[in-house]
Scaffold this active site. Structure first.
Site, mmCIF file in Angstrom:
data_model
loop_
_atom_site.group_PDB
_atom_site.id
_atom_site.type_symbol
_atom_site.label_atom_id
_atom_site.label_comp_id
_atom_site.label_asym_id
_atom_site.label_seq_id
_atom_site.Cartn_x
_atom_site.Cartn_y
_atom_site.Cartn_z
ATOM 1 N N HIS A 177 0.828 -1.207 0.000
ATOM 2 C CA HIS A 177 0.000 0.000 0.000
ATOM 3 C C HIS A 177 0.858 1.250 0.000
ATOM 4 C CE1 HIS A 177 0.580 -1.431 4.150
ATOM 5 N NE2 HIS A 177 0.708 -0.159 4.457
HETATM 6 P P1 AMP Z 1 1.951 0.503 7.305
HETATM 7 O O1 AMP Z 1 2.624 0.679 8.609
HETATM 8 O O2 AMP Z 1 2.674 1.126 6.158
HETATM 9 O O3 AMP Z 1 1.575 -0.930 7.056
HETATM 10 O O4 AMP Z 1 0.577 1.305 7.374
HETATM 11 C C1 AMP Z 1 -0.641 0.702 7.590
HETATM 12 C C2 AMP Z 1 -1.678 1.783 7.637
HETATM 13 O O5 AMP Z 1 -2.945 1.160 7.682
HETATM 14 C C3 AMP Z 1 -1.562 2.653 8.871
HETATM 15 O O6 AMP Z 1 -1.472 4.002 8.487
HETATM 16 C C4 AMP Z 1 -2.851 2.365 9.641
HETATM 17 O O7 AMP Z 1 -3.362 3.530 10.247
HETATM 18 C C5 AMP Z 1 -3.781 1.871 8.559
HETATM 19 N N1 AMP Z 1 -4.788 0.920 8.988
HETATM 20 C C6 AMP Z 1 -4.681 -0.019 9.926
HETATM 21 N N2 AMP Z 1 -5.824 -0.747 9.994
HETATM 22 C C7 AMP Z 1 -6.662 -0.242 9.062
HETATM 23 C C8 AMP Z 1 -7.986 -0.551 8.641
HETATM 24 N N3 AMP Z 1 -8.670 -1.534 9.202
HETATM 25 N N4 AMP Z 1 -8.518 0.174 7.655
HETATM 26 C C9 AMP Z 1 -7.821 1.175 7.089
HETATM 27 N N5 AMP Z 1 -6.588 1.524 7.433
HETATM 28 C C10 AMP Z 1 -5.996 0.824 8.409
#
Ligand code: AMP
Length: 671
Positions: free
Chosen positions: A572
């Site tokens: 992502h």
């Molecule tokens: P990363 O550390 O790059 O994997 O970032 C993951 C991102 O996903 C973080 O910014 C979280 O705030 C976000 N996140 C975690 N759980 C969810 C969820 N259920 N829906 C949408 N975003 C999420």
């Protein structure tokens, strides 16, 4: 050494547009540093200044201070600088890294050519500036070689390039020689020999030092092992050694083909170790390649310095709380690695169930990393037959053997995830899901594992791809990507290849995620050259959304990028506004994950993929850093103060603007 005295750089470019670089060459005499500088200067249209200690004093050898002052002056005049001296250790390099402003890029080019080649070149040369030639040169190289300390990004370098042979050097010359005045190179470590070719794993899991005489001292008197033969059980976990050795050899046999060039070494402290000799004999009977798996007697915390073994990954038989303690390997590992291992472990897992492991990259600030070259610790929890310890299985060997098998299997999968990503494709050219042994395809009661990210929970149904296994809570983005229709409330856009959502815990006023929909792309670790079109599409979609949000509020500025080690499964891209004004931005890790090289700008990721065909993701930990404002670079003592400061700081995001990383209403962003 020459300094061009013109204050305005060639081409009449404004100073602000220049990308000044200080390149610290690192290499033994004869490694080709001066040739590198000469060749770069020859083909480059950038005003490079070579600072060579051997010639700094009117053509004669001078001091380091002289080099520092000439380099500082050259930078003042808008030049880029090549530091042509050995710079073999961190201390030698530190002063050069203090030169220039924050906008000056600090690079290291490491000419790590074989010692024998450096000796033969320096012995044979004539007319050397520093008169280091002939027999004396060989002596100097031999004296210096063991002191060689490879550079790390944490020293303050933005970029490190490793060259191991003449071909690598030629490529580096071409790269630096072709840099025009405003060009910048991607930050990070490049060309370093893959861990794959260097890693060995030290296994001393579950086995405490065996008493050489095999007498009863190694088994506590009240161990509950009635009839247990002295020395036939492991002291800590009191597991039957015959059974354990069968399982170890069976698991080694199963996994040895899946770890590429890496090797496994089983280590014990004593020559009389019964488990070691049982494993050795059984492995030989099964004709397991001794180049791939061997046993070793020595201290697991000093394998390199005392045993001459380069074991980068160490398996640690830990306790269920993954904390220092006990008298055996676990205590020794935590002691050798220092407090940073406790912190790094806690970030990934708080508890382990028997049979599980957690892979912890060792921060480079750990003394163990520096002294022994250990890059990862895999904590693993084995079955316990000792009634004095938690969760005793009371001689239930059916259960015990199953857990021991799971523990080794989990350990080896964790190891394979570090050394060899293996992305398979199905007939449609899509990446296939990761290999999951049939016996682990079952659902686990998640309450029995209280671990955080990175835990290799073998019993999960959703294992994730090749590079890591993921906990249930880390699967949310994966689920959204795979079935966006079931998440219509949060999905902003869907196409065949990507889904765009609002981050549920935004770390700024606007924080979106562009999620890839491809199977098997869990994180950047899974990405290769073939994914360039997808990465570009993700970038373009992110850019489109940033521009749309800027149209709605033109004070917003955006950055697009990836976390080098994400917490959530499924590749992502973060599209994040640079105000960092959010109640969800709570801790230091949140801040540093978006404001250190842990955050990789999307343009750079694509550039690196295009240039190298793959991504080199360092294992540096950036979470020990200070809370520096990304605008004015002031250091703040804690998160509340930083957040308060961010509300009023209006300095421009110079670094991001200069590098073309910022999307704002002011100007267009590089695509
Ligand atoms: P990363 O550390 O790059 O994997 O970032 C993951 C991102 O996903 C973080 O910014 C979280 O705030 C976000 N996140 C975690 N759980 C969810 C969820 N259920 N829906 C949408 N975003 C999420």
């Amino acid at each position: 050494m020459e300094i061009d005295q013109r204050n305005t750089p060639p081409g009449g470019k404004k100073r602000e547009e220049l990308k000044q670089i200080i390149v610290v060459l690192i290499g033994l005499p004869g490694s080709g540093k001066s040739t590198f500088c000469e060749e770069v200067a020859k083909i480059s249209n950038r005003p490079w200044v070579r600072v060579c200690q051997d010639a700094i004093n009117n053509g004669k050898s001078g001091t380091k201070i002289m080099c520092l002052s000439v380099a500082a002056a050259a930078l003042e005049y808008g030049k880029s600088v090549l530091i042509d001296r050995c710079n073999i250790d961190k201390e030698q390099r530190a002063d050069f890294l203090k030169l220039g402003g924050s906008e000056t890029e600090k690079h290291a080019v490491v000419l790590d050519l074989p010692n024998s080649l450096c000796i033969s070149r320096s012995v044979k040369r004539s007319g050397h500036e520093g008169k280091l030639q002939g027999g004396r040169a060989a002596q100097v190289v031999n004296h210096m070689a063991p002191k060689k300390e490879l550079p790390k990004l944490s020293e303050g370098f933005n970029r490190i390039m490793f060259c191991y042979n003449e071909k690598d050097v030629k490529e580096a010359i071409k790269l630096y020689g072709s840099l025009s005045l405003c060009d910048s190179l991607p930050f990070g470590c490049f060309g370093q020999k893959s861990v794959d070719s260097m890693v060995q794993v030290g296994i001393r899991s579950f086995f405490k030092k065996q008493d050489t005489s095999g007498n009863a001292k190694s088994v506590p008197e009240d161990s509950g092992n009635q009839g247990a033969e002295a020395g036939s059980h492991t002291a800590d976990f009191q597991f039957d050694l015959e059974k354990a050795s069968d399982i170890i050899v069976e698991q080694v046999e199963e996994y040895i083909g899946r770890i590429g060039e890496a090797k496994l070494v089983m280590v014990d402290l004593s020559h009389g170790s019964k488990i070691l000799s049982l494993v050795k004999t059984k492995a030989a009977k099964k004709n397991i390649d001794s180049n791939k798996f061997s046993t070793f007697v020595g201290d697991i915390t000093q394998l390199r310095s005392c045993g001459g073994l380069s074991c980068n990954v160490i398996a640690n038989p830990t306790n269920w709380e993954i904390k220092p303690g006990g008298g055996g390997v676990n205590a020794a590992v935590f002691k050798a690695a220092g407090f940073v291992l406790e912190v790094a472990t806690k970030e990934r897992a708080e508890k382990l169930a028997a049979g599980e492991c957690v892979v912890v990259p060792l921060p480079s600030s750990s003394p163990w990393f520096g002294a022994e070259g250990v890059t990862h610790v895999i904590h693993v929890l084995g079955p316990n037959m000792n009634p004095k310890r938690p969760n005793c299985l009371k001689d239930d060997y059916t259960k015990g053997c199953k857990i021991l098998r799971e523990a080794y299997s989990s350990l080896f999968e964790g190891f394979a995830s570090i050394v060899k990503p293996y992305g398979n494709k199905d007939q449609n050219g899509k990446r296939a899901a990761a290999y999951v042994p049939e016996n682990n395809k079952k659902t686990k009661d998640s309450s029995s594992s209280l671990s955080k990210s990175g835990v290799n929970n073998r019993n999960q149904d959703e294992q994730g791809s090749n590079t890591k296994t993921w906990n249930p809570w880390a699967q949310a983005l994966h689920k959204i990507a795979m079935s966006p229709d079931s998440h219509k409330d949060i999905v902003l856009e869907v196409s065949d290849h990507v889904v765009v959502i609002k981050d549920s815990y935004p770390k700024a006023q606007q924080h979106l995620l562009v999620i890839a929909r491809c199977h098997g792309l869990d994180s950047l670790a899974d990405v290769s050259g073939e994914d360039i079109p997808l990465m570009k599409e993700m970038h373009d979609v992110g850019l489109k959304w940033a521009e749309k949000l800027i149209l709605e509020n033109n004070s917003l500025e955006f950055r697009l990028g990836y976390h080098s080690i994400p917490s959530m499964r499924q590749l992502h891209l973060h599209v994040i506004s640079q105000d960092f004004d959010s109640t969800h931005l709570k801790n230091k890790k949140h801040w540093l994950s978006f404001n250190t090289p842990f955050f990789l700008d999307s343009v750079n990721v694509v550039k690196q993929l295009e240039e190298a065909g793959e991504l080199r993701l360092g294992n540096e930990s950036f979470f020990d850093g200070v809370l520096r404002c990304h605008r004015c670079l002031s250091v703040n003592p804690n998160m509340p103060k930083l957040k308060n400061h961010l509300r009023s700081c209006k300095d421009p995001l110079t670094f991001l603007i200069q590098n073309g990383y910022l999307i704002s209403s002011e100007g267009k962003y590089s695509r």
